[in-house]
Design a protein around this motif. Sequence first.
Motif, PDB file in Angstrom:
ATOM      1  N   ILE A  58       0.866  -1.187   0.000  1.00 45.53           N
ATOM      2  CA  ILE A  58       0.000   0.000   0.000  1.00 45.53           C
ATOM      3  C   ILE A  58       0.898   1.231   0.000  1.00 45.53           C
ATOM      4  N   LYS A  59       0.568   2.210  -0.802  1.00 41.70           N
ATOM      5  CA  LYS A  59       1.361   3.439  -0.817  1.00 41.70           C
ATOM      6  C   LYS A  59       1.290   4.130   0.542  1.00 41.70           C
ATOM      7  N   GLY A  60       2.419   4.681   0.936  1.00 40.42           N
ATOM      8  CA  GLY A  60       2.447   5.403   2.199  1.00 40.42           C
ATOM      9  C   GLY A  60       1.449   6.545   2.240  1.00 40.42           C
ATOM     10  N   THR A  61       1.277   7.231   1.114  1.00 37.82           N
ATOM     11  CA  THR A  61       0.315   8.348   1.081  1.00 37.82           C
ATOM     12  C   THR A  61      -1.113   7.855   1.291  1.00 37.82           C
ATOM     13  N   ASP A  62      -1.442   6.680   0.746  1.00 37.74           N
ATOM     14  CA  ASP A  62      -2.790   6.127   0.941  1.00 37.74           C
ATOM     15  C   ASP A  62      -3.025   5.782   2.408  1.00 37.74           C
ATOM     16  N   ILE A  63      -1.995   5.235   3.055  1.00 33.81           N
ATOM     17  CA  ILE A  63      -2.104   4.936   4.485  1.00 33.81           C
ATOM     18  C   ILE A  63      -2.296   6.220   5.277  1.00 33.81           C
ATOM     19  N   LEU A  64      -1.517   7.223   4.926  1.00 29.21           N
ATOM     20  CA  LEU A  64      -1.588   8.502   5.630  1.00 29.21           C
ATOM     21  C   LEU A  64      -2.970   9.133   5.500  1.00 29.21           C
ATOM     22  N   ILE A  65      -3.525   9.109   4.309  1.00 27.53           N
ATOM     23  CA  ILE A  65      -4.861   9.670   4.080  1.00 27.53           C
ATOM     24  C   ILE A  65      -5.897   8.953   4.940  1.00 27.53           C
ATOM     25  N   LYS A  66      -5.806   7.620   5.009  1.00 30.25           N
ATOM     26  CA  LYS A  66      -6.773   6.855   5.802  1.00 30.25           C
ATOM     27  C   LYS A  66      -6.606   7.123   7.291  1.00 30.25           C
ATOM     28  N   ILE A  67      -5.354   7.281   7.729  1.00 32.50           N
ATOM     29  CA  ILE A  67      -5.124   7.635   9.133  1.00 32.50           C
ATOM     30  C   ILE A  67      -5.734   8.994   9.445  1.00 32.50           C
ATOM     31  N   ARG A  68      -5.535   9.950   8.539  1.00 31.97           N
ATOM     32  CA  ARG A  68      -6.043  11.309   8.769  1.00 31.97           C
ATOM     33  C   ARG A  68      -7.577  11.370   8.775  1.00 31.97           C
ATOM     34  N   GLN A  69      -8.210  10.430   8.134  1.00 32.62           N
ATOM     35  CA  GLN A  69      -9.674  10.396   8.159  1.00 32.62           C
ATOM     36  C   GLN A  69     -10.202  10.013   9.538  1.00 32.62           C
ATOM     37  N   GLU A  70      -9.340   9.357  10.328  1.00 32.09           N
ATOM     38  CA  GLU A  70      -9.763   8.862  11.635  1.00 32.09           C
ATOM     39  C   GLU A  70      -9.062   9.533  12.807  1.00 32.09           C
ATOM     40  N   SER A  71      -7.878  10.099  12.572  1.00 34.43           N
ATOM     41  CA  SER A  71      -7.052  10.536  13.696  1.00 34.43           C
ATOM     42  C   SER A  71      -6.139  11.692  13.311  1.00 34.43           C
ATOM     43  N   LEU A  72      -5.775  12.493  14.318  1.00 32.55           N
ATOM     44  CA  LEU A  72      -4.812  13.577  14.146  1.00 32.55           C
ATOM     45  C   LEU A  72      -3.467  13.230  14.783  1.00 32.55           C
ATOM     46  N   ILE A  73      -3.229  11.938  15.023  1.00 31.40           N
ATOM     47  CA  ILE A  73      -1.973  11.502  15.610  1.00 31.40           C
ATOM     48  C   ILE A  73      -0.792  12.001  14.775  1.00 31.40           C
ATOM     49  N   PRO A  74       0.273  12.479  15.402  1.00 36.50           N
ATOM     50  CA  PRO A  74       1.430  12.941  14.630  1.00 36.50           C
ATOM     51  C   PRO A  74       2.033  11.820  13.774  1.00 36.50           C
ATOM     52  N   VAL A  75       2.370  12.155  12.539  1.00 34.61           N
ATOM     53  CA  VAL A  75       2.983  11.197  11.620  1.00 34.61           C
ATOM     54  C   VAL A  75       4.282  11.789  11.083  1.00 34.61           C
ATOM     55  N   LEU A  76       5.368  11.057  11.284  1.00 29.74           N
ATOM     56  CA  LEU A  76       6.676  11.425  10.751  1.00 29.74           C
ATOM     57  C   LEU A  76       6.975  10.465   9.617  1.00 29.74           C
ATOM     58  N   MET A  77       7.219  10.976   8.427  1.00 29.11           N
ATOM     59  CA  MET A  77       7.395  10.090   7.274  1.00 29.11           C
ATOM     60  C   MET A  77       8.858   9.947   6.884  1.00 29.11           C
ATOM     61  N   PHE A  78       9.185   8.724   6.442  1.00 30.09           N
ATOM     62  CA  PHE A  78      10.469   8.443   5.824  1.00 30.09           C
ATOM     63  C   PHE A  78      10.336   8.701   4.327  1.00 30.09           C
ATOM     64  N   THR A  79      11.239   9.457   3.747  1.00 25.68           N
ATOM     65  CA  THR A  79      11.234   9.675   2.299  1.00 25.68           C
ATOM     66  C   THR A  79      12.619   9.385   1.738  1.00 25.68           C
ATOM     67  N   ALA A  80      12.666   9.077   0.455  1.00 25.89           N
ATOM     68  CA  ALA A  80      13.954   8.862  -0.199  1.00 25.89           C
ATOM     69  C   ALA A  80      14.720  10.177  -0.221  1.00 25.89           C
ATOM     70  N   LYS A  81      16.012  10.097  -0.023  1.00 25.04           N
ATOM     71  CA  LYS A  81      16.840  11.298   0.008  1.00 25.04           C
ATOM     72  C   LYS A  81      16.715  12.048  -1.317  1.00 25.04           C
ATOM     73  N   GLY A  82      16.375  13.318  -1.245  1.00 26.03           N
ATOM     74  CA  GLY A  82      16.281  14.140  -2.444  1.00 26.03           C
ATOM     75  C   GLY A  82      14.967  14.031  -3.182  1.00 26.03           C
ATOM     76  N   ASP A  83      14.025  13.214  -2.686  1.00 25.15           N
ATOM     77  CA  ASP A  83      12.753  13.050  -3.389  1.00 25.15           C
ATOM     78  C   ASP A  83      11.752  14.092  -2.883  1.00 25.15           C
ATOM     79  N   ASP A  84      11.798  15.270  -3.491  1.00 22.76           N
ATOM     80  CA  ASP A  84      10.928  16.364  -3.059  1.00 22.76           C
ATOM     81  C   ASP A  84       9.457  16.076  -3.317  1.00 22.76           C
ATOM     82  N   ILE A  85       9.159  15.345  -4.385  1.00 17.55           N
ATOM     83  CA  ILE A  85       7.754  15.067  -4.724  1.00 17.55           C
ATOM     84  C   ILE A  85       7.096  14.260  -3.619  1.00 17.55           C
ATOM     85  N   ASP A  86       7.773  13.202  -3.148  1.00 16.09           N
ATOM     86  CA  ASP A  86       7.227  12.395  -2.056  1.00 16.09           C
ATOM     87  C   ASP A  86       6.989  13.239  -0.812  1.00 16.09           C
ATOM     88  N   ARG A  87       7.921  14.120  -0.521  1.00 14.23           N
ATOM     89  CA  ARG A  87       7.795  14.957   0.670  1.00 14.23           C
ATOM     90  C   ARG A  87       6.573  15.872   0.564  1.00 14.23           C
TER      91      ARG A  87
END
Length: 228
Positions: A58-87
């Motif tokens: 599952i894409k990390g963004t899809d997981i994040l969206i589903k989490i945000r629909q239910e909760s405001l828990i802080p989320v710290l994401m891992f991204t590939a170095k230099g990948d601005d689009i993912d960030r």
Amino acid sequence: MANVLIIDDDIELAELFQDYLQQEDFVVETVFTGQEGLDAALNTPFDLIILDMMLPDIKGTDILIKIRQESLIPVLMFTAKGDDIDRIIGLESGADDYVPKPCTPRELVARIRAILRRTEHKAQAKSEHYLDIGPLKLWTSQRKVTWFDQKLDLTSTEFNLLEVLARQAGQVVSKNQLSEKALGRPLARFDRSIDVHMSSIRQKLAKQAEGHQYIQTIRGQGYQLIKE
């Protein structure tokens, strides 16, 4: 003692971070697939989630969206170095901050503690204190915001940014000040995190403001919350 969930398919790296965090007195649960992570995030009370954006099932963004629909828990994401689009996509989807891979366990702990310091609920004072700026009311102890008397749902980082602007309403606040006070770190070169978060806040405010912009961009300087 904070409860942290790590969602990362890199088993060796995830276990390394888990061991380090446990040495730093965190309680850590680690899962290696997106589905396990989503189930855990939605069914177990955690203080913070570390989410890899590149998961096989599952894409990390899809997981994040589903989490945000239910909760405001802080989320710290891992991204590939230099990948601005993912960030940018991650921040737009509701992530609070990011750490580029590879990173050191020490840096990860520093980011986690910065987020937890910002989101920690202080004991509510006997007389509730809130900031009152025109249609905006912001309760600092409860981390609650109303906008034109309607509850405004913000992520923890969005709340922090809006609080910084509200405390200096009518004044220009630089991006570096916003990063230091709301993200707990200096603004890095080419870092667009502040801009992405501010864009999200503006969109939420605009829904009840008939298109009027209450947050202005002051070119070359920063942002300003209009005080009316």
